[in-house]
Each structure stands twice: as C-alpha cells, then as structure tokens.
Design a protein around this motif. Structure first.
Motif, PDB file in Angstrom:
ATOM      1  N   GLY A  52       0.813  -1.206   0.000  1.00  0.00           N
ATOM      2  CA  GLY A  52       0.000   0.000   0.000  1.00  0.00           C
ATOM      3  C   GLY A  52       0.851   1.261   0.000  1.00  0.00           C
ATOM      4  N   GLU A  53       0.188   2.385   0.025  1.00  0.00           N
ATOM      5  CA  GLU A  53       0.857   3.687  -0.022  1.00  0.00           C
ATOM      6  C   GLU A  53       1.314   4.070   1.376  1.00  0.00           C
ATOM      7  OE1 GLU A  53      -1.743   6.461  -1.957  1.00  0.00           O
ATOM      8  OE2 GLU A  53      -1.818   5.270  -3.783  1.00  0.00           O
ATOM      9  N   LYS A  54       2.493   3.576   1.756  1.00  0.00           N
ATOM     10  CA  LYS A  54       3.027   3.818   3.095  1.00  0.00           C
ATOM     11  C   LYS A  54       4.433   4.400   3.003  1.00  0.00           C
ATOM     12  CE  LYS A  54       0.431   0.163   5.426  1.00  0.00           C
ATOM     13  NZ  LYS A  54      -0.714   0.450   4.671  1.00  0.00           N
ATOM     14  N   SER A  55       4.746   5.291   3.919  1.00  0.00           N
ATOM     15  CA  SER A  55       6.099   5.851   3.979  1.00  0.00           C
ATOM     16  C   SER A  55       7.047   4.796   4.539  1.00  0.00           C
ATOM     17  CB  SER A  55       6.117   7.087   4.879  1.00  0.00           C
ATOM     18  OG  SER A  55       5.904   6.695   6.230  1.00  0.00           O
ATOM     19  N   SER A  56       8.339   5.031   4.423  1.00  0.00           N
ATOM     20  CA  SER A  56       9.325   4.097   4.960  1.00  0.00           C
ATOM     21  C   SER A  56       9.173   3.945   6.470  1.00  0.00           C
ATOM     22  CB  SER A  56      10.743   4.559   4.619  1.00  0.00           C
ATOM     23  OG  SER A  56      10.948   4.474   3.226  1.00  0.00           O
ATOM     24  N   GLY A  57       8.822   5.028   7.166  1.00  0.00           N
ATOM     25  CA  GLY A  57       8.605   4.965   8.611  1.00  0.00           C
ATOM     26  C   GLY A  57       7.459   4.031   8.955  1.00  0.00           C
ATOM     27  N   GLU A  58       6.356   4.140   8.210  1.00  0.00           N
ATOM     28  CA  GLU A  58       5.213   3.245   8.432  1.00  0.00           C
ATOM     29  C   GLU A  58       5.580   1.801   8.121  1.00  0.00           C
ATOM     30  OE1 GLU A  58       1.120   5.314   7.355  1.00  0.00           O
ATOM     31  OE2 GLU A  58       2.661   5.723   5.834  1.00  0.00           O
ATOM     32  N   MET A  59       6.340   1.588   7.031  1.00  0.00           N
ATOM     33  CA  MET A  59       6.764   0.228   6.662  1.00  0.00           C
ATOM     34  C   MET A  59       7.611  -0.384   7.778  1.00  0.00           C
ATOM     35  SD  MET A  59       5.669  -0.398   3.455  1.00  0.00           S
ATOM     36  CE  MET A  59       6.770  -1.339   2.457  1.00  0.00           C
ATOM     37  N   GLY A  69       8.315  -4.103   9.700  1.00  0.00           N
ATOM     38  CA  GLY A  69       9.655  -4.439  10.163  1.00  0.00           C
ATOM     39  C   GLY A  69      10.761  -4.289   9.143  1.00  0.00           C
ATOM     40  N   PHE A  70      10.510  -3.573   8.046  1.00  0.00           N
ATOM     41  CA  PHE A  70      11.559  -3.331   7.059  1.00  0.00           C
ATOM     42  C   PHE A  70      11.290  -2.010   6.349  1.00  0.00           C
ATOM     43  CE2 PHE A  70       8.260  -5.018   4.376  1.00  0.00           C
ATOM     44  CZ  PHE A  70       8.446  -4.395   3.163  1.00  0.00           C
ATOM     45  N   VAL A  71      12.316  -1.516   5.659  1.00  0.00           N
ATOM     46  CA  VAL A  71      12.156  -0.332   4.806  1.00  0.00           C
ATOM     47  C   VAL A  71      12.601  -0.702   3.400  1.00  0.00           C
ATOM     48  CG1 VAL A  71      12.435   1.370   6.644  1.00  0.00           C
ATOM     49  CG2 VAL A  71      14.436   0.565   5.415  1.00  0.00           C
ATOM     50  N   PRO A  72      12.041  -0.055   2.375  1.00  0.00           N
ATOM     51  CA  PRO A  72      12.460  -0.357   0.997  1.00  0.00           C
ATOM     52  C   PRO A  72      13.945  -0.083   0.823  1.00  0.00           C
ATOM     53  CG  PRO A  72      10.446   0.935   1.006  1.00  0.00           C
ATOM     54  CD  PRO A  72      10.953   0.904   2.420  1.00  0.00           C
ATOM     55  N   SER A  73      14.568  -0.850  -0.056  1.00  0.00           N
ATOM     56  CA  SER A  73      16.007  -0.696  -0.294  1.00  0.00           C
ATOM     57  C   SER A  73      16.289   0.550  -1.122  1.00  0.00           C
ATOM     58  CB  SER A  73      16.557  -1.925  -1.022  1.00  0.00           C
ATOM     59  OG  SER A  73      16.063  -1.956  -2.348  1.00  0.00           O
ATOM     60  N   ALA A  74      17.547   0.941  -1.146  1.00  0.00           N
ATOM     61  CA  ALA A  74      17.957   2.119  -1.919  1.00  0.00           C
ATOM     62  C   ALA A  74      17.766   1.878  -3.414  1.00  0.00           C
ATOM     63  CB  ALA A  74      19.409   2.455  -1.623  1.00  0.00           C
ATOM     64  N   THR A  79      15.249   0.339  -4.788  1.00  0.00           N
ATOM     65  CA  THR A  79      13.829   0.522  -5.102  1.00  0.00           C
ATOM     66  C   THR A  79      13.260   1.586  -4.176  1.00  0.00           C
ATOM     67  OG1 THR A  79      13.236  -1.286  -3.618  1.00  0.00           O
ATOM     68  CG2 THR A  79      13.453  -1.835  -5.938  1.00  0.00           C
ATOM     69  N   PRO A  80      13.531   2.863  -4.456  1.00  0.00           N
ATOM     70  CA  PRO A  80      13.085   3.939  -3.568  1.00  0.00           C
ATOM     71  C   PRO A  80      11.575   3.941  -3.368  1.00  0.00           C
ATOM     72  CG  PRO A  80      14.137   4.818  -5.556  1.00  0.00           C
ATOM     73  CD  PRO A  80      14.172   3.331  -5.647  1.00  0.00           C
ATOM     74  N   ASN A  81      11.165   4.375  -2.225  1.00  0.00           N
ATOM     75  CA  ASN A  81       9.756   4.419  -1.863  1.00  0.00           C
ATOM     76  C   ASN A  81       9.115   5.672  -2.451  1.00  0.00           C
ATOM     77  OD1 ASN A  81       7.260   4.363  -0.698  1.00  0.00           O
ATOM     78  ND2 ASN A  81       7.973   4.132   1.390  1.00  0.00           N
ATOM     79  N   VAL A  82       8.207   5.478  -3.403  1.00  0.00           N
ATOM     80  CA  VAL A  82       7.549   6.614  -4.057  1.00  0.00           C
ATOM     81  C   VAL A  82       6.520   7.280  -3.144  1.00  0.00           C
ATOM     82  CG1 VAL A  82       7.933   5.733  -6.389  1.00  0.00           C
ATOM     83  CG2 VAL A  82       5.838   5.132  -5.173  1.00  0.00           C
ATOM     84  N   HIS A  83       6.228   6.656  -2.005  1.00  0.00           N
ATOM     85  CA  HIS A  83       5.257   7.207  -1.060  1.00  0.00           C
ATOM     86  C   HIS A  83       5.952   7.786   0.175  1.00  0.00           C
ATOM     87  CE1 HIS A  83       2.243   5.405  -3.543  1.00  0.00           C
ATOM     88  NE2 HIS A  83       2.834   4.236  -3.417  1.00  0.00           N
ATOM     89  N   GLU A  84       7.228   8.133   0.019  1.00  0.00           N
ATOM     90  CA  GLU A  84       7.997   8.658   1.139  1.00  0.00           C
ATOM     91  C   GLU A  84       7.439   9.993   1.596  1.00  0.00           C
ATOM     92  OE1 GLU A  84       9.601   7.938   3.835  1.00  0.00           O
ATOM     93  OE2 GLU A  84      11.049   6.890   2.632  1.00  0.00           O
ATOM     94  N   THR A  85       7.406  10.182   2.886  1.00  0.00           N
ATOM     95  CA  THR A  85       6.964  11.447   3.458  1.00  0.00           C
ATOM     96  C   THR A  85       7.921  11.855   4.574  1.00  0.00           C
ATOM     97  OG1 THR A  85       5.563  10.342   5.072  1.00  0.00           O
ATOM     98  CG2 THR A  85       4.523  10.995   3.010  1.00  0.00           C
ATOM     99  N   VAL A  86       7.961  13.141   4.816  1.00  0.00           N
ATOM    100  CA  VAL A  86       8.754  13.680   5.916  1.00  0.00           C
ATOM    101  C   VAL A  86       7.884  14.708   6.618  1.00  0.00           C
ATOM    102  CG1 VAL A  86      10.805  14.990   6.557  1.00  0.00           C
ATOM    103  CG2 VAL A  86      10.927  13.362   4.680  1.00  0.00           C
TER     104      VAL A  86
END
Length: 90
Positions: free
Chosen positions: A46-53, A58-63, A65-72
């Motif tokens: 789903g549309e989740k930021s790396s923090g939510e993932m 328990g993981f974050v997308p790798s460099a 495959t950047p996360n297109v749903h990243e938020t800050v």
C-alpha cells in the motif's frame, strides 16, 4: 496473518491487492498482471512511507527501489520577535 505472503517482495510499481473473503475464511491475492511460470511474484503493501513500513512490517524499501510514497513531517514555528510575525501568522 496470511502464511507465506510475507515471503513476497514488494516493488513500487506493483499494484497487487490482498483481500480477505469472510465467507470462505481465506486471504486472496489478486495479480496485477500475468506472471510467467517461475517468475517472481511481487505484492504491494500500500501507499506507506518508509517509517510506516518499518513500524508495521519491520523493514524499509532498499535504496535500489526507492519508496515513491515517502513522506517527511516537518514542524515549523514562527519567532514572535520576527518583524513579519503578524503577516506570516495570518
């Protein structure tokens, strides 16, 4: 929990959907495209930021495959001594 589903990898362009059929009491994964025999199947979390993932799965997308749903989230404050405080606060 759906056994073995967490073994699937995710990629940003994947739109595969996971649903739960209450009548049959089972999880259903609907493919986003035709897969060839032996081809790796990807799923979408789903549309989740790396923090939510990280928190939920328990993981974050790798460099690679950047996360297109990243938020800050950024918190900004105005300084009351700023000569433009009133217009900025309006």
């Amino acid at each position: 929990m759906v056994p073995y589903l967490d073994m699937c990898n995710t990629i940003p362009e994947c739109t595969e959907c996971l649903a739960f059929n209450i009548d049959q009491r089972c999880g259903i994964v609907q493919a986003d495209r035709a897969y060839a025999p032996g081809e790796q199947v990807f799923i979408s979390y789903g549309e989740k930021s790396s923090g939510e993932m990280l928190i939920v799965y328990g993981f974050v997308p790798s460099a690679e495959t950047p996360n297109v749903h990243e938020t800050v989230e950024i918190t900004l404050r105005l300084q009351e001594g700023d000569p433009l405080y009133a217009p900025k606060a309006a």
